[in-house]
Design a protein around this motif. Structure first.
Motif, PDB file in Angstrom:
ATOM      1  N   PHE A   1      13.111  57.337  43.744  1.00 57.02           N
ATOM      2  CA  PHE A   1      13.456  57.320  45.167  1.00 57.02           C
ATOM      3  C   PHE A   1      15.078  57.479  45.282  1.00 57.02           C
ATOM      4  CE2 PHE A   1       9.799  56.509  47.962  1.00 57.02           C
ATOM      5  CZ  PHE A   1       8.864  56.476  46.893  1.00 57.02           C
ATOM      6  N   GLY A   2      15.538  58.058  46.457  1.00 61.62           N
ATOM      7  CA  GLY A   2      16.753  57.892  46.679  1.00 61.62           C
ATOM      8  C   GLY A   2      17.007  56.460  47.405  1.00 61.62           C
ATOM      9  N   ALA A   3      18.291  56.477  47.920  1.00 60.89           N
ATOM     10  CA  ALA A   3      18.815  55.101  48.284  1.00 60.89           C
ATOM     11  C   ALA A   3      18.333  55.117  49.792  1.00 60.89           C
ATOM     12  CB  ALA A   3      20.189  54.767  48.163  1.00 60.89           C
TER      13      ALA A   3
ATOM     14  N   TYR B   1       9.662  60.724  52.864  1.00 61.99           N
ATOM     15  CA  TYR B   1       8.979  59.664  53.479  1.00 61.99           C
ATOM     16  C   TYR B   1       9.953  59.206  54.468  1.00 61.99           C
ATOM     17  CZ  TYR B   1       5.660  59.612  49.501  1.00 61.99           C
ATOM     18  OH  TYR B   1       4.895  59.949  48.457  1.00 61.99           O
TER      19      TYR B   1
ATOM     20  N   PHE C   1      13.390  58.231  53.251  1.00 66.46           N
ATOM     21  CA  PHE C   1      13.574  58.430  51.858  1.00 66.46           C
ATOM     22  C   PHE C   1      13.019  59.748  51.142  1.00 66.46           C
ATOM     23  CE2 PHE C   1      14.683  54.193  50.758  1.00 66.46           C
ATOM     24  CZ  PHE C   1      14.131  53.384  51.905  1.00 66.46           C
TER      25      PHE C   1
ATOM     26  N   TYR D   1       6.039  67.518  51.512  1.00 64.22           N
ATOM     27  CA  TYR D   1       6.274  67.741  50.037  1.00 64.22           C
ATOM     28  C   TYR D   1       6.449  68.938  49.644  1.00 64.22           C
ATOM     29  CZ  TYR D   1       1.193  68.566  49.606  1.00 64.22           C
ATOM     30  OH  TYR D   1      -0.083  69.107  49.689  1.00 64.22           O
TER      31      TYR D   1
ATOM     32  N   ASP E   1       1.757  63.587  56.247  1.00 64.42           N
ATOM     33  CA  ASP E   1       0.898  62.558  57.458  1.00 64.42           C
ATOM     34  C   ASP E   1       1.509  62.791  58.648  1.00 64.42           C
ATOM     35  OD1 ASP E   1       0.138  60.230  54.849  1.00 64.42           O
ATOM     36  OD2 ASP E   1      -1.201  61.971  55.574  1.00 64.42           O
TER      37      ASP E   1
ATOM     38  N   PHE F   1       5.600  47.156  47.618  1.00 60.65           N
ATOM     39  CA  PHE F   1       4.507  48.307  48.090  1.00 60.65           C
ATOM     40  C   PHE F   1       3.713  48.354  46.971  1.00 60.65           C
ATOM     41  CE2 PHE F   1       6.178  49.248  52.169  1.00 60.65           C
ATOM     42  CZ  PHE F   1       7.815  49.103  52.158  1.00 60.65           C
TER      43      PHE F   1
ATOM     44  N   ARG G   1      18.432  49.278  49.628  1.00 58.94           N
ATOM     45  CA  ARG G   1      18.197  50.226  48.309  1.00 58.94           C
ATOM     46  C   ARG G   1      16.841  51.014  48.399  1.00 58.94           C
ATOM     47  NH1 ARG G   1      20.296  47.531  43.800  1.00 58.94           N
ATOM     48  NH2 ARG G   1      19.838  49.213  42.601  1.00 58.94           N
ATOM     49  N   GLY G   2      16.597  52.005  47.602  1.00 58.57           N
ATOM     50  CA  GLY G   2      15.490  52.511  47.632  1.00 58.57           C
ATOM     51  C   GLY G   2      14.518  51.902  46.829  1.00 58.57           C
ATOM     52  N   LEU G   3      13.163  52.445  46.769  1.00 61.89           N
ATOM     53  CA  LEU G   3      12.030  51.833  46.144  1.00 61.89           C
ATOM     54  C   LEU G   3      12.173  52.077  44.671  1.00 61.89           C
ATOM     55  CD1 LEU G   3      10.919  52.147  49.020  1.00 61.89           C
ATOM     56  CD2 LEU G   3       8.734  52.185  47.822  1.00 61.89           C
TER      57      LEU G   3
ATOM     58  N   LYS H   1      -1.097  63.428  46.572  1.00 57.36           N
ATOM     59  CA  LYS H   1      -0.690  62.332  47.501  1.00 57.36           C
ATOM     60  C   LYS H   1      -0.800  60.868  47.121  1.00 57.36           C
ATOM     61  CE  LYS H   1      -1.435  60.721  52.106  1.00 57.36           C
ATOM     62  NZ  LYS H   1      -2.251  61.007  53.362  1.00 57.36           N
TER      63      LYS H   1
ATOM     64  N   GLN I   1       9.987  55.098  56.660  1.00 61.34           N
ATOM     65  CA  GLN I   1       9.660  53.971  56.500  1.00 61.34           C
ATOM     66  C   GLN I   1       9.928  53.167  57.857  1.00 61.34           C
ATOM     67  OE1 GLN I   1      11.585  51.119  53.552  1.00 61.34           O
ATOM     68  NE2 GLN I   1      10.486  49.719  54.004  1.00 61.34           N
TER      69      GLN I   1
ATOM     70  N   GLN J   1       4.457  59.826  54.453  1.00 64.13           N
ATOM     71  CA  GLN J   1       4.761  61.035  53.844  1.00 64.13           C
ATOM     72  C   GLN J   1       5.096  62.089  55.150  1.00 64.13           C
ATOM     73  OE1 GLN J   1       2.283  63.558  51.444  1.00 64.13           O
ATOM     74  NE2 GLN J   1       3.960  63.545  50.072  1.00 64.13           N
TER      75      GLN J   1
ATOM     76  N   PHE K   1       1.091  54.690  50.388  1.00 64.26           N
ATOM     77  CA  PHE K   1       1.616  53.457  50.527  1.00 64.26           C
ATOM     78  C   PHE K   1       0.979  52.237  51.219  1.00 64.26           C
ATOM     79  CE2 PHE K   1       5.239  53.820  47.733  1.00 64.26           C
ATOM     80  CZ  PHE K   1       5.291  55.288  47.710  1.00 64.26           C
ATOM     81  N   GLY K   2       0.879  51.234  50.857  1.00 62.09           N
ATOM     82  CA  GLY K   2       0.742  49.956  51.986  1.00 62.09           C
ATOM     83  C   GLY K   2       1.633  49.642  52.917  1.00 62.09           C
ATOM     84  N   THR K   3       1.636  48.641  53.570  1.00 58.96           N
ATOM     85  CA  THR K   3       2.572  48.398  54.595  1.00 58.96           C
ATOM     86  C   THR K   3       3.841  47.277  54.057  1.00 58.96           C
ATOM     87  OG1 THR K   3       0.918  46.653  55.443  1.00 58.96           O
ATOM     88  CG2 THR K   3       0.919  48.743  56.608  1.00 58.96           C
ATOM     89  N   GLY K   4       3.421  47.226  53.167  1.00 56.55           N
ATOM     90  CA  GLY K   4       4.331  46.091  52.243  1.00 56.55           C
ATOM     91  C   GLY K   4       4.003  44.739  52.692  1.00 56.55           C
TER      92      GLY K   4
ATOM     93  N   LEU L   1      14.131  54.876  58.932  1.00 57.82           N
ATOM     94  CA  LEU L   1      14.681  54.923  57.625  1.00 57.82           C
ATOM     95  C   LEU L   1      13.914  55.935  56.789  1.00 57.82           C
ATOM     96  CD1 LEU L   1      16.710  53.791  55.325  1.00 57.82           C
ATOM     97  CD2 LEU L   1      14.812  51.864  54.917  1.00 57.82           C
TER      98      LEU L   1
ATOM     99  N   GLY M   1       6.014  47.603  59.615  1.00 57.46           N
ATOM    100  CA  GLY M   1       4.553  47.449  59.928  1.00 57.46           C
ATOM    101  C   GLY M   1       3.812  48.674  59.428  1.00 57.46           C
ATOM    102  N   LEU M   2       4.319  49.511  59.182  1.00 54.95           N
ATOM    103  CA  LEU M   2       3.742  51.045  58.856  1.00 54.95           C
ATOM    104  C   LEU M   2       3.796  51.430  57.426  1.00 54.95           C
ATOM    105  CD1 LEU M   2       4.432  53.096  62.120  1.00 54.95           C
ATOM    106  CD2 LEU M   2       2.304  51.702  61.427  1.00 54.95           C
ATOM    107  N   GLY M   3       4.636  50.578  56.913  1.00 51.15           N
ATOM    108  CA  GLY M   3       4.869  51.115  55.215  1.00 51.15           C
ATOM    109  C   GLY M   3       5.597  52.403  55.351  1.00 51.15           C
ATOM    110  N   LEU M   4       5.355  53.287  54.456  1.00 47.94           N
ATOM    111  CA  LEU M   4       5.933  54.424  53.853  1.00 47.94           C
ATOM    112  C   LEU M   4       4.876  55.666  54.530  1.00 47.94           C
ATOM    113  CD1 LEU M   4       7.729  52.690  51.754  1.00 47.94           C
ATOM    114  CD2 LEU M   4       8.369  55.020  51.003  1.00 47.94           C
TER     115      LEU M   4
END
Lengths: 115, 117
Positions: free
Chosen positions: B108-110, B35, B90, B48, B59, A90, A42-44, A102, B37, B45, A105-108, B88, B40-43
């Motif tokens: 966000f989209g799926a 974005y 988004f 935009y 980024d 996140f 799923r998305g966020l 901007k 994903q 960008q 996000f963190g790494t989760g 992945l 270990g790196l998160g999301l």
């Protein structure tokens, strides 16, 4: 430059116990802070945000977060965890103006709630 | 239903074969963003857009292009995909671009899972 740190890759908690997912941030000025959750495939989804005002923010599904300016933290909490809370969480920060607004996000943090 | 729609959801392709991931939102949002994903790196960008015909690098823009010819659509283009673009992806949108619109929530989209062989 703004940044977010989520120091734990994974948090394990038993169902019914309280949970905390940690987040610290760095940004110039007063921050906008967000928590999002991602379920598998799923998305966020938005959980909650802090913009200004009361340091304790309440959000969806019984989650809350406390903004602590002196510790630059925004930890996510829930008094009683459910198995269905298991997901990837996140934390995100945004400076209030400039830079295209901007969102960083963190790494989760993977939350696993077990019976 | 208010939503962000991405297509395809899953794609396996080969190095160098151009592809486009589409993104469409039905909320009349000014701001849209892509974005990626990675574990270990998160999301992070990629690009935009503050409005129609207004786009800017995020980024990690290398190897990607975008366009914003209509308010609702914001496609991501990989002209010559490489294996390091396996990820992945988004798309997200939110209302407003000025003042304190940064307080608005991103929708966000799926997600689109891309594999480049």
């Amino acid at each position: 430059a703004q940044s977010v740190a989520q120091p734990e890759d994974q948090v394990n908690v038993a169902e019914g116990n309280p949970l905390t997912v940690k987040c610290t941030y760095s940004v110039s000025g007063n921050p906008y802070l967000f928590w999002y959750v991602q379920y598998p495939n799923r998305g966020l989804q938005f959980l909650l945000k802090y913009i200004t005002g009361d340091n304790l923010v309440k959000g969806s599904y019984g989650f809350e977060a406390e903004f602590n300016k002196s510790q630059t933290s925004f930890h996510l909490k829930k008094p009683s965890a459910l198995v269905s809370d298991s997901a990837l969480y996140f934390c995100a920060v945004r400076a209030p103006t400039g830079g295209g607004n901007k969102l960083t996000f963190g790494t989760g943090t993977q939350l696993k709630v077990e019976l | 239903e208010a939503q962000v729609t991405q297509n395809p959801r899953y794609l396996i392709t080969v190095t160098g074969k151009k592809l486009t991931v589409t993104c469409s939102q039905n909320m009349n949002h000014e701001y849209m963003s892509w974005y990626r994903q990675d574990p270990g790196l998160g999301l992070r960008q990629i690009y935009y857009s503050m409005n129609v015909e207004v786009t800017d690098k995020g980024d990690v823009p290398e190897g990607y292009k975008v366009s914003r010819k209509e308010k609702r659509n914001f496609p991501l283009i990989l002209e010559s995909p490489s294996p390091n673009q396996t990820s992945l992806y988004f798309c997200a949108s939110r209302q407003g671009t000025g003042g304190h619109s940064g307080a608005n929530v991103l929708t966000f989209g799926a997600g689109s899972r891309l594999t480049v062989l």
